[in-house]
Design a protein around this motif. Structure first.
Motif, PDB file in Angstrom:
ATOM      1  N   UNK A  19      -0.205  24.376 -12.355  1.00 33.01           N
ATOM      2  CA  UNK A  19      -0.560  23.839 -13.086  1.00 33.01           C
ATOM      3  C   UNK A  19       0.803  22.712 -14.157  1.00 33.01           C
ATOM      4  N   UNK A  20       1.178  23.973 -14.580  1.00 31.47           N
ATOM      5  CA  UNK A  20       2.662  23.766 -15.267  1.00 31.47           C
ATOM      6  C   UNK A  20       3.565  22.853 -15.064  1.00 31.47           C
ATOM      7  N   UNK A  21       3.820  23.531 -13.756  1.00 36.43           N
ATOM      8  CA  UNK A  21       4.918  22.577 -12.696  1.00 36.43           C
ATOM      9  C   UNK A  21       5.130  21.219 -12.496  1.00 36.43           C
ATOM     10  N   UNK A  22       3.257  21.010 -12.472  1.00 30.54           N
ATOM     11  CA  UNK A  22       2.964  19.914 -12.616  1.00 30.54           C
ATOM     12  C   UNK A  22       2.988  18.940 -13.199  1.00 30.54           C
ATOM     13  N   UNK A  23       2.990  19.573 -14.202  1.00 30.91           N
ATOM     14  CA  UNK A  23       3.430  19.106 -15.477  1.00 30.91           C
ATOM     15  C   UNK A  23       4.305  18.589 -15.789  1.00 30.91           C
ATOM     16  N   UNK A  24       4.986  19.882 -15.653  1.00 29.93           N
ATOM     17  CA  UNK A  24       6.879  19.218 -15.834  1.00 29.93           C
ATOM     18  C   UNK A  24       7.145  17.934 -15.135  1.00 29.93           C
ATOM     19  N   UNK A  25       6.802  17.877 -13.908  1.00 31.68           N
ATOM     20  CA  UNK A  25       7.336  17.177 -13.074  1.00 31.68           C
ATOM     21  C   UNK A  25       6.811  15.390 -13.360  1.00 31.68           C
ATOM     22  N   UNK A  26       5.788  16.306 -14.309  1.00 30.22           N
ATOM     23  CA  UNK A  26       5.219  14.259 -14.670  1.00 30.22           C
ATOM     24  C   UNK A  26       3.892  13.512 -13.318  1.00 30.22           C
ATOM     25  N   UNK A  27       3.174  14.773 -13.334  1.00 29.43           N
ATOM     26  CA  UNK A  27       2.366  14.631 -11.990  1.00 29.43           C
ATOM     27  C   UNK A  27       0.871  14.401 -12.770  1.00 29.43           C
ATOM     28  N   UNK A  28       0.776  15.169 -13.978  1.00 27.11           N
ATOM     29  CA  UNK A  28      -0.748  15.333 -14.278  1.00 27.11           C
ATOM     30  C   UNK A  28      -0.391  14.371 -15.660  1.00 27.11           C
ATOM     31  N   UNK A  29      -1.654  14.097 -16.856  1.00 26.18           N
ATOM     32  CA  UNK A  29      -2.273  13.218 -17.417  1.00 26.18           C
ATOM     33  C   UNK A  29      -1.406  13.438 -18.744  1.00 26.18           C
TER      34      UNK A  29
ATOM     35  N   UNK B 211       0.621  -1.438  -0.199  1.00 25.39           N
ATOM     36  CA  UNK B 211       0.045  -0.355   0.189  1.00 25.39           C
ATOM     37  C   UNK B 211       1.005   1.476  -0.175  1.00 25.39           C
ATOM     38  N   UNK B 212       2.116   1.480   0.871  1.00 28.25           N
ATOM     39  CA  UNK B 212       2.436   2.220   1.400  1.00 28.25           C
ATOM     40  C   UNK B 212       3.727   3.005  -0.359  1.00 28.25           C
ATOM     41  N   UNK B 213       4.074   1.489  -0.736  1.00 26.86           N
ATOM     42  CA  UNK B 213       5.114   1.951  -2.049  1.00 26.86           C
ATOM     43  C   UNK B 213       4.349   2.265  -3.889  1.00 26.86           C
ATOM     44  N   UNK B 214       2.098   1.086  -3.352  1.00 27.54           N
ATOM     45  CA  UNK B 214       1.479   2.349  -4.591  1.00 27.54           C
ATOM     46  C   UNK B 214       1.024   3.426  -3.929  1.00 27.54           C
ATOM     47  N   UNK B 215       1.148   3.754  -2.984  1.00 31.84           N
ATOM     48  CA  UNK B 215       0.406   5.645  -2.318  1.00 31.84           C
ATOM     49  C   UNK B 215       1.369   6.255  -2.998  1.00 31.84           C
ATOM     50  N   UNK B 216       3.044   5.218  -3.499  1.00 34.51           N
ATOM     51  CA  UNK B 216       4.181   6.822  -4.501  1.00 34.51           C
ATOM     52  C   UNK B 216       4.020   6.670  -5.630  1.00 34.51           C
ATOM     53  N   UNK B 217       3.381   6.079  -6.675  1.00 31.09           N
ATOM     54  CA  UNK B 217       3.111   5.644  -7.569  1.00 31.09           C
ATOM     55  C   UNK B 217       2.422   6.752  -7.969  1.00 31.09           C
ATOM     56  N   UNK B 218       0.652   6.604  -7.597  1.00 31.42           N
ATOM     57  CA  UNK B 218      -0.532   6.808  -7.948  1.00 31.42           C
ATOM     58  C   UNK B 218      -0.897   8.392  -8.562  1.00 31.42           C
ATOM     59  N   UNK B 219      -1.808   7.582  -9.914  1.00 31.64           N
ATOM     60  CA  UNK B 219      -1.797   9.332  -9.947  1.00 31.64           C
ATOM     61  C   UNK B 219      -2.717  10.441  -9.154  1.00 31.64           C
ATOM     62  N   UNK B 220      -2.808  11.581 -10.112  1.00 33.86           N
ATOM     63  CA  UNK B 220      -3.484  12.604  -9.007  1.00 33.86           C
ATOM     64  C   UNK B 220      -5.030  12.283  -9.164  1.00 33.86           C
TER      65      UNK B 220
ATOM     66  N   UNK C 253      -4.833  -1.597  -7.450  1.00 33.82           N
ATOM     67  CA  UNK C 253      -4.908  -1.279  -9.140  1.00 33.82           C
ATOM     68  C   UNK C 253      -5.659   0.147  -9.943  1.00 33.82           C
ATOM     69  N   UNK C 254      -4.967   1.061  -8.613  1.00 28.57           N
ATOM     70  CA  UNK C 254      -5.339   2.544  -9.296  1.00 28.57           C
ATOM     71  C   UNK C 254      -4.329   2.406 -10.493  1.00 28.57           C
ATOM     72  N   UNK C 255      -4.842   3.566 -11.336  1.00 27.83           N
ATOM     73  CA  UNK C 255      -3.909   3.748 -11.865  1.00 27.83           C
ATOM     74  C   UNK C 255      -2.986   5.109 -11.688  1.00 27.83           C
ATOM     75  N   UNK C 256      -1.464   4.620 -12.188  1.00 31.45           N
ATOM     76  CA  UNK C 256      -0.761   4.852 -12.033  1.00 31.45           C
ATOM     77  C   UNK C 256      -0.287   6.062 -13.052  1.00 31.45           C
ATOM     78  N   UNK C 257       0.879   7.235 -12.308  1.00 28.93           N
ATOM     79  CA  UNK C 257       1.341   8.151 -13.105  1.00 28.93           C
ATOM     80  C   UNK C 257       2.317   7.432 -13.975  1.00 28.93           C
ATOM     81  N   UNK C 258       2.144   8.472 -15.364  1.00 23.98           N
ATOM     82  CA  UNK C 258       2.755   7.714 -17.033  1.00 23.98           C
ATOM     83  C   UNK C 258       4.548   7.630 -16.441  1.00 23.98           C
ATOM     84  N   UNK C 259       5.072   6.902 -16.262  1.00 24.81           N
ATOM     85  CA  UNK C 259       6.599   6.849 -16.042  1.00 24.81           C
ATOM     86  C   UNK C 259       6.927   7.836 -17.733  1.00 24.81           C
ATOM     87  N   UNK C 260       6.556   7.514 -18.550  1.00 21.38           N
ATOM     88  CA  UNK C 260       7.369   7.974 -19.120  1.00 21.38           C
ATOM     89  C   UNK C 260       6.555   9.251 -19.638  1.00 21.38           C
TER      90      UNK C 260
END
Length: 1493
Positions: free
Chosen positions: A665-675, A384-393, A602-609
Motif C-alpha cells: 500500500x505504501x508503494x501504491x500511495x507513492x504511485x498515486x494509486x490510493x486516495x 471506455x478504454x481511456x477511462x479504464x486507465x484513469x479509474x480509481x481503485x 462518471x466513475x471517480x478517477x485517480x487524483x492527478x495531484x
C-alpha cells in the motif's frame, strides 16, 4: 412565357391554343411537348442546375486537392467535344440573328437567349472539366448529373425536331441541311459523347453516395471473395475520418462531459493556467451540480454527419407513395378502354424510374447510418478504454473485468444496431400520416376505423416495451455475472484443475445461465404477443376499414381501384408499424446500455495531484511524505496513517513488516494509486515500478523488456545479464524473440519476476519502487540480482530505490529501513540504528537472522559457473518452450543456437483466433436444429406455411370480391365476402402467435444446450489448450457469440422464413395474373441467385474476419486492466491507447467493407426487383383487354412488395449464414483434444484411498507437446509413507513439471507413477486430484465469499472451516471482518494481500487434509515470520502425511527426511539433507550459497 416565346405574328393566334396544347401533349396517340416548353424549360433546366452547383463544387475542389492528372487522350476528347458544343451553340445564336435580318418573320427573343445561355454553360462545363483534372478528380457526380440532364432534355427536343423537319418539306435544301446538322443532330450526340466519356458513368448511374463511388473497388473485392476466401490483405485501409485517432478525441476531448469524475480536485493555483481553470470551475459550480449528459455528448459529436441521413429518409418516404399512386392510374387505364396505349407504357416507365431513384436514395441513407454506427462504436470503445486507465481503485472494484468487457462488446454493439433504425422514430409517424392522407382520399371517413385499431395497438406495445426493458436489465446483470465468473475461471483454470473444482464452478455458471434463460423466456412470451399484434395490425386495419366502408352505405362499392390502392397503402403502413416496436425495444436496450456507460464513464478517477512530481528548489529529497493518510476509497478506514518519510536522492530504502502490514500500500500511495485523505506526497523525477505479482504482456520477451522504448543494444545486454536472464534466453526456443503467453504462462514464477525487473531497469528512471521482486527467485539468483541491480554496486546504485522485502540478508546494505506495523511506520533509520533501538524489529531479527547468514566472499567466485551448470533447459510450466537435450558445448552448437534464436517462428505460442473459410457446413445448421428439437422445428415450419397460405388466400379472395358485378349500385354477396375475409384474417393471427412462440422457445432451448456443451468442452480441455488459446477468444465465445445465439439467431430465422414465403407467394400471384411473366421470372430468379451467392461468399468471410479481429481488442483490454498500475507508473498510457485504437481500427477495417458489400448487393437486387415490378406492369398493360382490374390490382400490389421482400430475403439469408457462424464457433471446441475422463464408473478405487501416501515413480518422462523433447526424463524414486521430501534445483530444472506430472496436468510420456500401489494413469482425473492436495505457487482466489473460496462444494461444516483458518493463522483476521466467512473477495482476491491469499490456500489444504500434500514454492510471497508459521503448521498438522515441497528457501527443507535435487530434467541427487551435504555435491553448493553450511 408564351408571350415571350412567340413572335408578334404568333401572339395573335394565342387565344384558344391552350386546350390544343394539352391535347397535343396528353390526349393524343402521338404525344409531343409544345415548342415554347422545349425552347425554355428543356434548355434552361440543365443550365440552371450547373450554374447553381458550380460555385459550391469549385469551392469544394479548391479545398480538397487530390493531386494533378496529366492530360490524357480522354481529357483531350472531353475538352474537344465541349468546345465543339460551345461553337454549335454560338452558331445557333448567329443563325437566329441572320434569320432576323433576312427573314420575313421576326424570331422570338428566346431564340437569342436560350442558345446564348447554353453556350456560356458549355464553356463553364469545359472549364470545370479542366479544373477537375488539375485538382486530381477523375470523375464527378456533379458533371455526370449535368450531362445526364442535358442528354435527356436534348433527346426530347431531338425527337420533336425530327417530326418538325419531316413536316417542313417546303424549306430549301440548304436551310433543311443546316437545321438537320446543327439543330437536330449535333447537340444530343455531343451530350452522349460527354456523358459516356465521363468515367463516373462506369462507376454508378448516380454519384449519390460515397459508398457507391467506391463500387469498382467493392466489385473487385466481391469478385476476389467469390473466387477465394477473402484475407486481411484484401481489405481496404480505413478512411481517415473513420479512424480512432480522429473519432475518439471528438467525443473524449471536445465533449469534456464524457469524463466526469465526481469531484473537482483543482484547488491550488501555483501556475497561471491552473488559476484560470479553478476560477472557471468556481464560476460554473452552480451549473455543475447536474451530471453531464453522455447522450448529448454523443449527439453533438455524431449528430451533424448523421443529420444528412434524415434528408435522404424524407425523400425516400415521399417516393414510397409514388407506387400506389401509379397503381391507381394503371387501374384507371385498364378500366378506360379509350385511353391511348402509350400512357400505359409511360406509367410503367415512370414506375421503373421512381423505384430506381428510391432504391439509390435508400442505399445512401443506410450507408450514412452504418458509418455513423461504426464511428459511434469506435468512440465508445475508445472512451471506455481511456477511462479504464484513469479509474480509481475503489471505483475499479465496483466494475469487474466482465462488466467492462461487456460495455465494449455488447453495449457498443447495441448503439450500432440502433443507429440504423433510430430515424424511424420520426419517419414512422410521417409515413403513417401520409398513408392515412391517401387512404382518406380513397375511402373517405371509413379510414378512421383503421386509425382506431392502430391507436389501440400503441398502449399494448408500450406496456410490452416497458416490461421488456425490465427483463433487459435483469438479463444484462446475469450476463455480466456470468462473464465475470467465466473470466475468473479462465484466469484461474490451473487451480480449478489442481483442486478438481471444475464441476462446482460449472454448476455456478449454469445457475447464473439458468436465471438468464428464465428472463429470456419471459421476454420471448412478450415478443410473441408483440409480433402477433404488429403482424396482424395491417390486416386488422384493412378489415375494419373495408367493413365500415361497405356497411355504412350499401351503395359503397369496393372496386379494384379502392381495394388494391388501399391494400398497397396498408402494406406501406405495415413497415413503420412493424419497425416501431423493434426501434422502441432497440431504444430501450440502448437506454440501458447508455446508463451503464454513463455510470462507468462518471466513475471517480485517480487524483492527478495526489503525488507532486515537481522538484522543490534546493531539496535533496527524492521522495517525501508529510502527515500522509491514505485509504483505498473514501468510504473505507485509512490503510496507511501518520506517515512522515523523507528519502534522500540515490538511497536504498528497505520496507519490512508482517503480511498485511501495508508495505504494498505504501508503494501504491507513492504511485498515486490510493486516495490521499490528508498530507502531501512529493516524488522527484520519473518512476519505475515492479509489482509483487509480475505483470507480463502477451508479446515477445524482448518487447516485454523494452516496453515501448527504443532498443539500445549495449544497455539491453547489461540489463539482461544483471537480471540473470541470459541463461533463460539461451534455453528459450527463439531467444528473446520467444512469444510469452497471456499472463506469462510459459515462464516460471522466477522468470516472470526477473522479466518484470528487467523492464523497470531498462527504462532507466529516477525512482524505483520494487515490491518484493526477489521473493519468487531462488536464493542464489536473488543474491545475484541484489548485487548486480539493486544493491550499492548494482546498475541502479545512483537511483532512489524503495525495496519491499522479506529477505533479511539484504537489510544491512540498505541506507534506510522502514518498519511497518498495521499501516504505520513504527521504526525508521539505518540498519545499525534500528537494531540498536532494541524494538520489535531487533527482536524479530534475532529470531530469524540465524537462518539467513550469507557467505559473501565465496559466493561471487562460484556464481557463474554454478549458474551455467544448473540452469536447466526446460522452463518449468512451459508448454511453449522446447527443451535442448544438453547445453551447447562446442562452437558449432553455439552457431546453431544463435541461428535458432533468430527465427521468431520457433517461439510462437499463442494461436490467433482463426477465421474458418468457405460455406457454412450443413452440419452446423443440423446441430442448431437438433439443439432446438426436430419436432418443434417441424411445428414452427407448418405454422409459418399456414400463416402465409391464409394471407395469400385472403388477398386473392379480396380480388374476387372487387370483380363482383354491381347490381343496382351495390354488390349482393358483400356480407359473405366480408365474413370469409375476416375468418381468414383470424386464422392468420393464430398461426403468427404460434410460430412466434415456437421459434423463440426453440431458440432458448438451443441456447441452453449449446452453452452447456461449450462450457463442458472448455472445462474438459487440457492445460495446454488454455496456454495456447488467448482468454479473449474464449470470453468472446461466451459473451458475443452466445449473445448472438440467444437473441439474434431466433429473430433472424423468423424474418428469413417470413420473407422467403412472402417472395414465393408474390411470385405465385404475379404468375396467375400475368402468365407471360413466366418467361422473365426464371431469368431474374437466376440472376438473383447468382448475385446472392456472389455476395454471401464475401459477406460471410468478412463477418468471420470481423469476428476474428474482435477478439484481440478484448484480449488486449483484459491485459491492460490487469496491469493498469504498472502502465500508469511507467506513464505508458498513450502507447497502450494507441495499441487499443489500432486493434479497433483493424476490426473496423473488416466491418466497413461489409457495409459497402451490403450496399453493393442492395443496389443490384433492388434494380432486379424494380425490373420485375416494371415487367408485371408492362405485361398487364399489354394484356389489358383480357385482365380483370381485380387480378391486375392484386398482381401489381404484390409486385410492389416484391422488391423489398426479395432484398430482405437475400439480406436475411446472408444474415442467417453469417450469424450461424456463432454456432460454428461455439461448436468448434467440441473437436479440440480433451483430458482423460474425470470419473470412471464404477470406481475401482478402494475406499479412503490413499491410506498411506506412498509414492512410487518408475522411469517417468514428461513432455509439454508431442513435438518437443522430454522436459523430465528417467526419474525413478520411491517415497515412503509420511516422508517429507524437498525438491530443489535451479530455475527450470523441472521441479514444477514433476508436480504437474503427479497431478496428470501433463500426462506421462513414459514410465508410471503409483500411489499406494495404484497406477494413477488408470484413474479418473477427479478421483486422483481430489485425493491429493497442493498449495500452488500463485495464490488464486475467485470473487465470492471466503467460505466459497475454501469449500466450493459445501462439503465441510463451519467448525471445520474455522479450525482450518485457525491453523493457517487467519482466524483473528477473518473474525475481525464484518461478514466473517461471508466476506466478499473481490475479483482475483484483490482486497487481500498476497500473503493473506497464500495463507488462504494453506487453509484449503488443511480443510481437505489428504494423505499427500504438495507445496509449490508456496511461501515465496510471505515474510520470514509467516513462512515459519506455515512451516510449523505443516509439520504439526500434516505429521502423518507425505509432503513434497518445491523450495526456494533451503532453510525450510533442511529438517526434511530426504531431498531430491533435479538438474536439466533428470535426478541429480536424492538422499537426506545431512548425507547430501556430506557428499559435497550439487546440494552442498546450493546450501553454501544460501549460507546454510
Amino acid at each position: 412565357t408564351n408571350l415571350y416565346c412567340r413572335s408578334k405574328n404568333e401572339n395573335r393566334q394565342l387565344i384558344g391554343r391552350t386546350r390544343h396544347d394539352w391535347n397535343r401533349t396528353w390526349h393524343t396517340a402521338n404525344p409531343d411537348l409544345t415548342q415554347c416548353f422545349q425552347n425554355t424549360v428543356l434548355v434552361w433546366l440543365p443550365c440552371l442546375y450547373l450554374w447553381m452547383c458550380a460555385p459550391i463544387y469549385l469551392i469544394y475542389l479548391r479545398s480538397h486537392d487530390h493531386g494533378y492528372i496529366c492530360m490524357s487522350h480522354l481529357n483531350k476528347a472531353k475538352t474537344a467535344v465541349g468546345l465543339l458544343l460551345w461553337i454549335i451553340c454560338w452558331s445557333d445564336v448567329f443563325y437566329s440573328f441572320w434569320e432576323r435580318s433576312h427573314g420575313t418573320s421576326v424570331p422570338a427573343l428566346v431564340h437569342h437567349v436560350s442558345p446564348t445561355l447554353l453556350g456560356l454553360t458549355m464553356l463553364l462545363a469545359t472549364l470545370v472539366i479542366q479544373y477537375e483534372r488539375m485538382k486530381g478528380v477523375q470523375s464527378s457526380g456533379v458533371m455526370l448529373m449535368y450531362w445526364l440532364l442535358a442528354l435527356l432534355c436534348a433527346t426530347v427536343a431531338f425527337r420533336s425536331k425530327i417530326f418538325q423537319a419531316l413536316d417542313q418539306v417546303s424549306l430549301n435544301p440548304a436551310q433543311l441541311n443546316y437545321i438537320w446538322i446543327n439543330r437536330v443532330q449535333n447537340k444530343p450526340y455531343g451530350y452522349l459523347c460527354l456523358f459516356c466519356t465521363s468515367e463516373a458513368f462506369f462507376i454508378v448511374p448516380l454519384d449519390l453516395n460515397a459508398s457507391l463511388s467506391s463500387l469498382p473497388a467493392s466489385t473487385r473485392m466481391m469478385v476476389t471473395g467469390y473466387k477465394r476466401p477473402l484475407e486481411d490483405k484484401d481489405l481496404w485501409s480505413l478512411n481517415s475520418e473513420d479512424r480512432s485517432q480522429r473519432v475518439v478525441p471528438q467525443l473524449v476531448t471536445e465533449q469534456k462531459m464524457v469524463y466526469s469524475p465526481k469531484r473537482v480536485t483543482h484547488t491550488e493555483g501555483k501556475e497561471g493556467r491552473a488559476v484560470e481553470e479553478s476560477e472557471i470551475l468556481i464560476v460554473k459550480t452552480s451549473q455543475k451540480t447536474k451530471e453531464p449528459s453522455l447522450f448529448w455528448a454523443l449527439c453533438l459529436t455524431f449528430g451533424p454527419y448523421f443529420l444528412i441521413s434524415c434528408l435522404y429518409k424524407i425523400i425516400q418516404d415521399v417516393l414510397m407513395f409514388v407506387g400506389p399512386e401509379i397503381l391507381r392510374l394503371l387501374i384507371c387505364f385498364v378500366n378506360d378502354s379509350s385511353a391511348p396505349s402509350w400512357q400505359g407504357y409511360f406509367y410503367t416507365a415512370l414506375l421503373f424510374i421512381c423505384t430506381c431513384v428510391q432504391s439509390l436514395i435508400l442505399q445512401k441513407y443506410f450507408h450514412v447510418c452504418f458509418v455513423s454506427g461504426m464511428r459511434l462504436r469506435t468512440a465508445i470503445i475508445g472512451a471506455v478504454y481511456r477511462k479504464a486507465l484513469v479509474i480509481s481503485s475503489a471505483a475499479r472494484r465496483t466494475s469487474t473485468v466482465g462488466e467492462i468487457v461487456n460495455l465494449m462488446s455488447v453495449d457498443a454493439q447495441r448503439f450500432m444496431d440502433l443507429i440504423t433504425y433510430i430515424n424511424m422514430i420520426w419517419s414512422a409517424p410521417l409515413q403513417v400520416a401520409l398513408a392515412l392522407y391517401f387512404l382518406w382520399q380513397n375511402l373517405g371517413p371509413s379510414v378512421l376505423a383503421g386509425v382506431a385499431v392502430m391507436v389501440l395497438m400503441v398502449p399494448i406495445n408500450a406496456v410490452i416495451a416497458m416490461k421488456t426493458k425490465t427483463y433487459q436489465v435483469a438479463q444484462m446483470k446475469s450476463k455480466d455475472n456470468r462473464i465475470k465468473l467465466m473470466n475468473e475461471m479462465l484466469n484461474g483454470i490451473k487451480v480449478l484443475k489442481l483442486y478438481a473444482w471444475e464441476l462446482a464452478f460449472k454448476d455456478k455458471v449454469s445457475e447464473i445461465r439458468e436465471s438468464e434463460l428464465r428472463v429470456l423466456k419471459k421476454a420471448a412470451y412478450l415478443g410473441a404477443v408483440s409480433t402477433f399484434t404488429w403482424i396482424c395490425a395491417p390486416f386488422l386495419v384493412a378489415l375494419s376499414t373495408f367493413s365500415v366502408f361497405v356497411l355504412i352505405d350499401e351503395h359503397n362499392v369496393l372496386d379494384a381501384q379502392k381495394a388494391f390502392v388501399s391494400l398497397a397503402l396498408f402494406n406501406i403502413l405495415r413497415f413503420p408499424l412493424n419497425m416501431l416496436p423493434m426501434v422502441i425495444s432497440s431504444m430501450v436496450q440502448a437506454s440501458v446500455s447508455l446508463k451503464r456507460l454513463r455510470v462507468f464513464l462518471s466513475h471517480e478517477e485517480l487524483q492527478e495531484d495526489s503525488v507532486e512530481h515537481k522538484a522543490v528548489a534546493g531539496s535533496t529529497h527524492s521522495i517525501s511524505i508529510v502527515d500522509g493518510v491514505f485509504s483505498w476509497s473514501r468510504a473505507e478506514p485509512p490503510a496507511l496513517s501518520r506517515l512522515n518519510v523523507c528519502i534522500p536522492e540515490g538511497s536504498l530504502v528497505a520496507v519490512v513488516g508482517h503480511v498485511g502490514s501495508g508495505k504494498s500500500s505504501l508503494l501504491s500511495a507513492l504511485l498515486g494509486e490510493m486516495e490521499k485523505l490528508e498530507g502531501s506526497v512529493a516524488v522527484k523525477g520519473s518512476v519505475a515500478y515492479v509489482s509483487q505479482q509480475a505483470w507480463i504482456q502477451n508479446s515477445t520477451l524482448k518487447d516485454n523488456i523494452l516496453f515501448g522504448q527504443e532498443r539500445r543494444e549495449a544497455w539491453y545486454q547489461r540489463v539482461v545479464e544483471a537480471c540473470a536472464l541470459q541463461p533463460d534466453l539461451e534455453i528459450l526456443p527463439a531467444g528473446d524473440e520467444t512469444e510469452i503467453g497471456e499472463k506469462g504462462v510459459n515462464l516460471s514464477g522466477g522468470q516472470k519476476q526477473r522479466v518484470s525487473l528487467a523492464r523497470a531497469v531498462y527504462c532507466d528512471r529516477a525512482v524505483y519502487l520494487l515490491d518484493d521482486p526477489l521473493s519468487a527467485v531462488d536464493a542464489h539468483v536473488g543474491k545475484h540480482i541484489f548485487d548486480q541491480v539493486i544493491g550499492p554496486q548494482g546498475l541502479l546504485k545512483d537511483k532512489t530505490r524503495v525495496l519491499v522485502t522479506h529477505g533479511l540478508s539484504y537489510l544491512p546494505q540498505a541506507d534506510l529501513i522502514l518498519v511497518l506495523v498495521e499501516g504505520q511506520i513504527t521504526e525508521m533509520g539505518s540498519y545499525q540504528h534500528v537494531v540498536a533501538t532494541q524494538g520489535a524489529f531487533a527482536e524479530f531479527l534475532r529470531t530469524y537472522a540465524a537462518v539467513e547468514q550469507t557467505d559473501n566472499n565465496i559466493y561471487l567466485n562460484i556464481y557463474f559457473t554454478m549458474f551455467v551448470c544448473f540452469f536447466a533447459p526446460c522452463v518449468s510450466s512451459s508448454p511453449g518452450v522446447s527443451s535442448v537435450s544438453k547445453l551447447p558445448q562446442t562452437a558449432e552448437e553455439n552457431k546453431v543456437l544463435s541461428k535458432k534464436a533468430k527465427d521468431p517462428e520457433v517461439g510462437k505460442l499463442m494461436e490467433a483466433d482463426k477465421a474458418s473459410t468457405g460455406q457454412v457446413k450443413l452440419s452446423v445448421f443440423w446441430a442448431y436444429l437438433k439443439a432446438i428439437g426436430v419436432l418443434l422445428s417441424c411445428i414452427s415450419l407448418l405454422l409459418f406455411i399456414g400463416h402465409h397460405m391464409a394471407s395469400l388466400f385472403s388477398n386473392y379472395w379480396l380480388s374476387l370480391w372487387t370483380d363482383d358485378p354491381v347490381v343496382n349500385g351495390t354488390q349482393p354477396d358483400r356480407m359473405m365476402r366480408l365474413g370469409v375475409y375476416g375468418a381468414l384474417g383470424l386464422s392468420q393471427g393464430v398461426a403468427v402467435f404460434g410460430y412466434s412462440l415456437s421459434t423463440s422457445i426453440g431458440g432458448i432451448l438451443a441456447s441452453r444446450c449449446l452453452h452447456q456443451s461449450m462450457l463442458y468442452d472448455v472445462l474438459r480441455s487440457p492445460m495446454s489448450f488454455f496456454e495456447r488459446t488467448p482468454s479473449g477468444n474464449l470470453v468472446n465465445r461466451f459473451a458475443k457469440e452466445m449473445d448472438t445465439i440467444d437473441s439474434v439467431i431466433p429473430s433472424i430465422i423468423k424474418m428469413f422464413m417470413g420473407s422467403m414465403l412472402n417472395v414465393l407467394g408474390a411470385c405465385v400471384i404475379i404468375l396467375i395474373a400475368t402468365p407471360l411473366l413466366a418467361i422473365i421470372i426464371p431469368v431474374l430468379g437466376l440472376l438473383y441467385f447468382f448475385v446472392q451467392r456472389f455476395y454471401v461468399a464475401s459477406s460471410r468471410q468478412l463477418k468471420r474476419l470481423e469476428s476474428v479481429s474482435r477478439s484481440p481488442i478484448y484480449t488486449h483490454f483484459n491485459e491492460t486492466l490487469l496491469g493498469t498500475s504498472v502502465i500508469r507508473a511507467f506513464g505508458e498510457q498513450e502507447r497502450f491507447i494507441r495499441e487499443s485504437d489500432q486493434r479497433v481500427d483493424h476490426n473496423q477495417k473488416a466491418y466497413y467493407p461489409s457495409i459497402v458489400a451490403n450496399r453493393w448487393l442492395a443496389v443490384r437486387l433492388e434494380f432486379v426487383g424494380n425490373c420485375i415490378v416494371s415487367f408485371a406492369a408492362l405485361f398487364a398493360v399489354i394484356a389489358r383487354e383480357s385482365l380483370s382490374p381485380g387480378i391486375m390490382g392484386l398482381s401489381i400490389s404484390y409486385a410492389l412488395q416484391l422488391t423489398a421482400s426479395l432484398t430482405w430475403l437475400v439480406r436475411m439469408s446472408s444474415d442467417v449464414e453469417t450469424n450461424i457462424v456463432a454456432v460454428e464457433r461455439v461448436k468448434e471446441y467440441s473437436d479440440t483434444e480433451k483430458e482423460a475422463e474425470w470419473k470412471h464408473e464404477p470406481s475401482s478405487l478402494p475406499p479412503g484411498w490413499p491410506t498411506d501416501g506412498c509414492i512410487d515413480i518408475r522411469g517417468l518422462g514428461l513432455r509439454y507437446r508431442h513435438d518437443l523433447d522430454l522436459a523430465i526424463r528417467n526419474i525413478t524414486i520411491n517415497i515412503n509413507k509420511g516422508e517429507k521430501v524437498g525438491i530443489v534445483g535451479r530455475t527450470g530444472a523441472g521441479k514444477s513439471s514433476l508436480m504437474l506430472g503427479l497431478f496428470r496436468i501433463i500426462e506421462a510420456a513414459e514410465g508410471h507413477i503409483f500411489i499406494d500401489g495404484v497406477d494413477i494413469a488408470q484413474l479418473g482425473l477427479h478421483e486422483l486430484r481430489s485425493r491429493i492436495t497442493i498449495i500452488p505457487q500463485d495464490p488464486v482466489l475467485f470473487s465470492g465469499s471466503l467460505r466459497m473460496n475454501l469449500d466450493p462444494f459445501d462439503s465441510y461444516s463451519d467448525e471445520a472451516v474455522w479450525r482450518a483458518l485457525e491453523y493457517s493463522h487467519l482466524k483473528s483476521f477473518v473474525s475481525g471482518l464484518p461478514n466473517k466467512l461471508n466476506h466478499e473477495c473481490s475479483e482475483g482476491g484483490e482486497n487481500l494481500s498476497v500473503g493473506q491469499r497464500q495463507l488462504l490456500c494453506l487453509a484449503r489444504a488443511l480443510l481437505r487434509k489428504t494423505k499427500i500434500l504438495v507445496l509449490d514454492e508456496a511461501t515465496a510471497a510471505v515474510d520470514m515470520e509467516t513462512d515459519n508459521l506455515i512451516q510449523s503448521t505443516i509439520r504439526s498438522q500434516f505429521e502423518d502425511c507425505t509432503v513434497l515441497t518445491i523450495a526456494h528457501r533451503l532453510n525450510t527443507i533442511m529438517d526434511y527426511t530426504r531431498v531430491l535435487v533435479l538438474d536439466k530434467g533428470e535426478m541429480a541427487e536424492f538422499d537426506s539433507p545431512s548425507n547430501l551435504i556430506a557428499q559435497r555435491g550439487a546440494f552442498y553448493k546450493m546450501a553454501k550459497d544460501a549460507g546454510l553450511v
